[in-house]
Motif scaffolding. Structure first.
Motif, PDB file in Angstrom:
ATOM      1  N   GLY A  58       0.801  -1.437  -0.017  1.00  0.00           N
ATOM      2  CA  GLY A  58      -0.046   0.111  -0.010  1.00  0.00           C
ATOM      3  C   GLY A  58       0.868   1.341   0.089  1.00  0.00           C
ATOM      4  N   VAL A  59       1.908   1.190   0.691  1.00  0.00           N
ATOM      5  CA  VAL A  59       2.837   2.543   0.845  1.00  0.00           C
ATOM      6  C   VAL A  59       3.514   2.481  -0.264  1.00  0.00           C
ATOM      7  N   ALA A  60       3.860   1.525  -1.218  1.00  0.00           N
ATOM      8  CA  ALA A  60       4.551   1.563  -2.132  1.00  0.00           C
ATOM      9  C   ALA A  60       3.710   1.910  -3.478  1.00  0.00           C
ATOM     10  N   VAL A  61       2.713   1.675  -3.308  1.00  0.00           N
ATOM     11  CA  VAL A  61       1.778   2.285  -4.170  1.00  0.00           C
ATOM     12  C   VAL A  61       1.269   3.662  -4.090  1.00  0.00           C
ATOM     13  N   TYR A  62       1.335   4.099  -2.898  1.00  0.00           N
ATOM     14  CA  TYR A  62       0.961   5.696  -2.604  1.00  0.00           C
ATOM     15  C   TYR A  62       2.292   6.478  -3.118  1.00  0.00           C
ATOM     16  N   ALA A  63       3.601   5.686  -2.598  1.00  0.00           N
ATOM     17  CA  ALA A  63       4.786   6.434  -3.226  1.00  0.00           C
ATOM     18  C   ALA A  63       4.797   6.505  -4.742  1.00  0.00           C
ATOM     19  N   GLY A  64       4.287   5.515  -5.552  1.00  0.00           N
ATOM     20  CA  GLY A  64       4.391   5.452  -6.950  1.00  0.00           C
ATOM     21  C   GLY A  64       3.303   6.481  -7.437  1.00  0.00           C
ATOM     22  N   VAL A  65       2.261   6.586  -7.039  1.00  0.00           N
ATOM     23  CA  VAL A  65       0.975   7.254  -7.544  1.00  0.00           C
ATOM     24  C   VAL A  65       1.001   8.923  -7.183  1.00  0.00           C
ATOM     25  N   VAL A  66       1.423   9.125  -6.094  1.00  0.00           N
ATOM     26  CA  VAL A  66       1.290  10.600  -5.594  1.00  0.00           C
ATOM     27  C   VAL A  66       1.955  11.606  -6.262  1.00  0.00           C
ATOM     28  N   PRO A  67       3.283  11.401  -6.601  1.00  0.00           N
ATOM     29  CA  PRO A  67       4.242  12.134  -7.434  1.00  0.00           C
ATOM     30  C   PRO A  67       3.500  12.549  -8.784  1.00  0.00           C
TER      31      PRO A  67
END
Length: 143
Positions: free
Chosen positions: A40-49
Protein backbone atom coordinates in the motif's frame (compact mmCIF):
# COMPACT_ATOMS: atom_id res chain seq x y z
CA UNK A 1 13.36 16.62 -11.82
CA UNK A 2 10.33 17.57 -9.73
CA UNK A 3 8.86 14.11 -10.21
CA UNK A 4 12.15 12.51 -9.23
CA UNK A 5 12.30 14.64 -6.09
CA UNK A 6 8.76 13.60 -5.15
CA UNK A 7 9.69 9.98 -5.88
CA UNK A 8 12.65 10.22 -3.47
CA UNK A 9 10.46 11.84 -0.80
CA UNK A 10 7.89 9.07 -1.36
CA UNK A 11 10.61 6.42 -1.13
CA UNK A 12 11.83 7.87 2.17
CA UNK A 13 8.24 7.77 3.42
CA UNK A 14 7.98 4.14 2.33
CA UNK A 15 11.24 3.28 4.11
CA UNK A 16 10.14 4.90 7.37
CA UNK A 17 6.74 3.20 7.24
CA UNK A 18 8.32 -0.13 6.33
CA UNK A 19 10.63 0.15 9.34
CA UNK A 20 7.58 0.86 11.50
CA UNK A 21 5.82 -2.16 10.04
CA UNK A 22 8.89 -4.33 10.71
CA UNK A 23 8.83 -3.28 14.36
CA UNK A 24 5.10 -3.96 14.46
CA UNK A 25 5.73 -7.37 12.92
CA UNK A 26 8.28 -8.14 15.62
CA UNK A 27 5.59 -7.43 18.19
CA UNK A 28 3.24 -10.10 16.70
CA UNK A 29 1.65 -9.09 13.44
CA UNK A 30 1.07 -11.60 10.67
CA UNK A 31 3.58 -11.45 7.78
CA UNK A 32 0.89 -10.94 5.15
CA UNK A 33 -0.37 -7.84 6.99
CA UNK A 34 3.11 -6.36 6.83
CA UNK A 35 3.35 -7.22 3.13
CA UNK A 36 -0.04 -5.64 2.48
CA UNK A 37 1.03 -2.50 4.33
CA UNK A 38 4.30 -2.25 2.39
CA UNK A 39 2.46 -2.77 -0.91
CA UNK A 40 0.00 0.00 0.00
CA UNK A 41 2.76 2.42 0.86
CA UNK A 42 4.66 1.54 -2.33
CA UNK A 43 1.56 2.23 -4.44
CA UNK A 44 1.16 5.55 -2.60
CA UNK A 45 4.79 6.49 -3.34
CA UNK A 46 4.35 5.60 -7.00
CA UNK A 47 0.99 7.31 -7.58
CA UNK A 48 1.18 10.52 -5.54
CA UNK A 49 4.11 12.19 -7.39
CA UNK A 50 2.48 11.54 -10.76
CA UNK A 51 -0.87 12.80 -9.55
CA UNK A 52 0.67 16.00 -8.16
CA UNK A 53 2.40 16.64 -11.47
CA UNK A 54 -0.87 16.30 -13.37
CA UNK A 55 -3.05 18.59 -11.21
CA UNK A 56 -0.73 21.35 -9.94
CA UNK A 57 -0.45 24.37 -12.25
CA UNK A 58 0.68 28.00 -12.08
CA UNK A 59 0.87 31.03 -14.36
CA UNK A 60 2.01 34.63 -14.12
CA UNK A 61 0.41 37.37 -16.22
CA UNK A 62 0.94 41.13 -16.26
CA UNK A 63 -1.84 41.58 -13.69
CA UNK A 64 -1.92 38.47 -11.48
CA UNK A 65 -0.44 35.18 -10.29
CA UNK A 66 -2.64 32.11 -10.83
CA UNK A 67 -2.24 28.74 -9.07
CA UNK A 68 -4.15 25.46 -9.10
CA UNK A 69 -3.61 22.81 -6.43
CA UNK A 70 -5.49 19.92 -4.94
CA UNK A 71 -5.96 16.20 -5.30
CA UNK A 72 -9.61 15.39 -4.81
CA UNK A 73 -10.87 18.94 -4.49
CA UNK A 74 -9.16 21.50 -6.70
CA UNK A 75 -8.34 24.97 -5.49
CA UNK A 76 -7.67 27.78 -7.95
CA UNK A 77 -6.34 31.04 -6.59
CA UNK A 78 -5.58 34.40 -8.14
CA UNK A 79 -3.36 37.02 -6.51
CA UNK A 80 -3.45 40.42 -8.22
CA UNK A 81 -0.01 42.03 -8.57
CA UNK A 82 -1.25 45.01 -6.56
CA UNK A 83 -1.94 42.72 -3.55
CA UNK A 84 1.46 40.99 -3.44
CA UNK A 85 3.30 41.81 -0.22
CA UNK A 86 6.32 39.48 -0.36
CA UNK A 87 7.84 36.94 -2.72
CA UNK A 88 9.98 34.28 -1.04
CA UNK A 89 12.37 31.61 -2.34
CA UNK A 90 12.97 28.40 -0.35
CA UNK A 91 14.75 25.06 -0.83
CA UNK A 92 14.22 21.96 1.28
CA UNK A 93 17.16 19.59 1.75
CA UNK A 94 15.78 16.96 -0.64
CA UNK A 95 14.67 19.54 -3.21
CA UNK A 96 18.18 21.04 -3.15
CA UNK A 97 19.63 17.64 -4.08
CA UNK A 98 17.57 17.77 -7.28
CA UNK A 99 18.09 21.47 -7.98
CA UNK A 100 14.50 22.42 -7.08
CA UNK A 101 12.95 25.27 -5.10
CA UNK A 102 9.63 26.71 -3.95
CA UNK A 103 8.38 30.25 -4.55
CA UNK A 104 5.87 31.63 -2.03
CA UNK A 105 3.75 34.67 -2.89
CA UNK A 106 2.30 36.32 0.21
CA UNK A 107 -0.75 38.58 0.05
CA UNK A 108 -3.16 39.99 2.61
CA UNK A 109 -5.60 37.20 1.78
CA UNK A 110 -7.19 35.21 4.59
CA UNK A 111 -6.63 32.09 2.45
CA UNK A 112 -2.89 32.42 2.97
CA UNK A 113 0.08 32.51 0.65
CA UNK A 114 0.30 30.97 -2.82
CA UNK A 115 3.05 28.38 -3.26
CA UNK A 116 4.65 27.26 -6.48
CA UNK A 117 6.66 24.15 -5.63
CA UNK A 118 9.04 21.99 -7.64
CA UNK A 119 10.58 24.70 -9.80
CA UNK A 120 14.09 24.51 -11.17
CA UNK A 121 16.24 26.70 -8.90
CA UNK A 122 17.23 29.09 -11.68
CA UNK A 123 13.61 29.39 -12.89
CA UNK A 124 12.49 30.02 -9.31
CA UNK A 125 15.06 32.81 -8.88
CA UNK A 126 13.96 34.43 -12.15
CA UNK A 127 10.31 34.14 -11.07
CA UNK A 128 11.05 35.87 -7.75
CA UNK A 129 12.78 38.71 -9.60
CA UNK A 130 9.96 38.95 -12.17
CA UNK A 131 7.19 39.02 -9.55
CA UNK A 132 9.04 41.56 -7.42
CA UNK A 133 9.45 43.93 -10.38
CA UNK A 134 5.84 43.48 -11.55
CA UNK A 135 4.38 43.97 -8.07
CA UNK A 136 6.53 47.07 -7.53
CA UNK A 137 5.45 48.58 -10.88
CA UNK A 138 1.71 48.39 -10.07
CA UNK A 139 0.17 51.66 -8.87
CA UNK A 140 -1.97 51.58 -5.75
CA UNK A 141 -2.64 48.79 -3.31
CA UNK A 142 -5.95 47.38 -4.63
CA UNK A 143 -7.91 48.58 -1.59
Amino acid sequence: MWQLSNLVEGTITVAVLAAGLAVWDAIDLRWWMVGLGIAGVAVYAGVVPQWRYVVHRWEVSETAVYTQTGWWARERRIAPMSRIQTVDYAETAIARLFGLATVTVTTASAAGALQIAGLDQERARRLVDELTLKADAVEGDAT
